[in-house]
Design an enzyme around this catalytic site. Structure first.
Site, short mmCIF file in Angstrom:
data_model
loop_
_atom_site.label_atom_id
_atom_site.label_comp_id
_atom_site.label_asym_id
_atom_site.label_seq_id
_atom_site.Cartn_x
_atom_site.Cartn_y
_atom_site.Cartn_z
N CYS A 76 56.95 42.81 37.24
CA CYS A 76 56.14 42.47 36.07
C CYS A 76 56.98 42.84 34.85
O CYS A 76 57.27 44.02 34.63
CB CYS A 76 54.83 43.25 36.06
N CYS A 209 53.23 36.93 29.30
CA CYS A 209 53.73 37.21 30.65
C CYS A 209 55.25 37.30 30.53
O CYS A 209 55.91 36.31 30.17
CB CYS A 209 53.33 36.08 31.60
N1 LIG Z 1 50.80 38.44 37.85
C1 LIG Z 1 52.21 38.32 38.24
C2 LIG Z 1 52.90 39.68 38.09
C3 LIG Z 1 52.89 40.17 36.64
C4 LIG Z 1 53.68 39.24 35.77
C5 LIG Z 1 53.51 39.42 34.27
N2 LIG Z 1 52.44 40.27 33.84
C6 LIG Z 1 54.82 39.81 33.62
O1 LIG Z 1 54.81 40.38 32.52
O2 LIG Z 1 55.88 39.47 34.19
C7 LIG Z 1 52.32 37.86 39.68
O3 LIG Z 1 51.46 38.21 40.49
O4 LIG Z 1 53.31 37.19 39.99
#
Ligand SMILES: N[C@H](CCC[C@H](N)C(=O)O)C(=O)O
Length: 275
Positions: A76, A209
């Protein structure tokens, strides 16, 4: 579990509950139920993700990252930036650090509220793919930036039906069983993207994200729409993605943005012991 002190942090609006668990105070028993409950926004603290900071033999610390639904993705980006700032603020690491994740060891540099991290090398980059979904024939790119991302270039990201289309793509059989995160990007001006993301494991649009912003920049760079450093405008703030392209590969990929402490507090049992 005894008294649990936690931080609530925001990486460009992607928000996380972070706990220093080096004393292993948080029980692994019923951990997923605990996470799902304290990440629920109406009934408890509320967050997109949950982070435990623990000891490591090979880096400054190790983290365990969970989505709000309790699922465990490999990485993440925004959470990693917040974990780095948390570690710096709490004397767990200095302003330059490394920490273990499921995607590999991540290095980070903290400068006040801004944190820059070196991402894992993007993998499985594909462009020009087609998918018929939700009554539409879509063209998209995909890349793994620590977690899987689909990237759709649209005329105006603000006009994208993120929740409907994002959910339909995320659960499409093409991406089964792991699923994918789904990003909608539009090129705003030279080397500036606007992005909106439907996140796997949150099962909704998030304000930002980090791995998605990297995915958007890499796919856009592969189709020559941008060159580094790429400024990515998320709903929650600006993320800067820098990288080099060498012999068709993308390397030295950095993600930078703010990692703010919103508050810190003590979790009461009532925060998760409700039916
Ligand atoms: N929900 C994403 C992981 C967190 C990604 C996001 N919050 C970031 O900042 O990269 C997944 O299950 O692939």
């Amino acid at each position: 579990m005894g008294k649990i002190v936690f931080y609530k942090m925001s990486g460009s609006g992607n928000d996380f509950i972070i706990i220093d668990n080096r004393n292993l105070l948080v029980d692994d028993e019923n951990l997923v139920e605990f996470i799902r409950k304290i990440c629920s926004r109406k009934m408890s603290v509320g967050a997109d993700g949950f982070i435990l900071i623990e000891d490591s033999d090979t880096a400054d610390f190790r983290w365990r990252f969970y989505n709000a639904d309790g699922s465990v993705p490999e990485m993440c980006g925004n959470g990693a930036r917040c974990a780095a700032r948390f570690a710096c603020l709490n004397g767990i690491a200095g302003p330059r650090m490394t920490f273990e994740t499921l995607a590999g060891t991540i290095s980070a540099r903290v400068t006040g509220e801004r944190v820059r991290i070196r991402m894992t090398e993007p993998a499985d980059l594909k462009t020009g793919q087609h998918l018929a979904v939700a009554g539409e024939d879509l063209t998209f790119g995909s890349v793994d930036t620590g977690v899987p991302h689909a990237v759709l270039r649209v005329a105006d990201a603000d006009a994208a039906d993120v929740k409907r289309l994002g959910r339909a793509i995320r659960f499409h059989e093409r991406f089964a069983p792991a699923g994918t995160n789904v990003n909608f990007i539009s090129v705003q001006e030279e080397n500036v993207l606007k992005i909106r993301t439907y996140e796997r494991g949150v099962e909704d649009e998030t304000m930002a994200c980090g791995t998605g912003a990297v995915a958007g920049a890499i796919v856009a760079a592969r189709t020559a729409a941008v060159s580094p450093p790429v400024r990515v405008m998320t709903r929650g703030g600006l993320l800067t993605i820098d990288f080099r392209e060498k012999a068709g590969r993308f390397c030295d990929v950095d993600l930078e943005g703010d990692a703010r402490v919103v508050y810190n507090g003590e979790l009461w049992g009532e925060a998760w012991k409700w039916e």
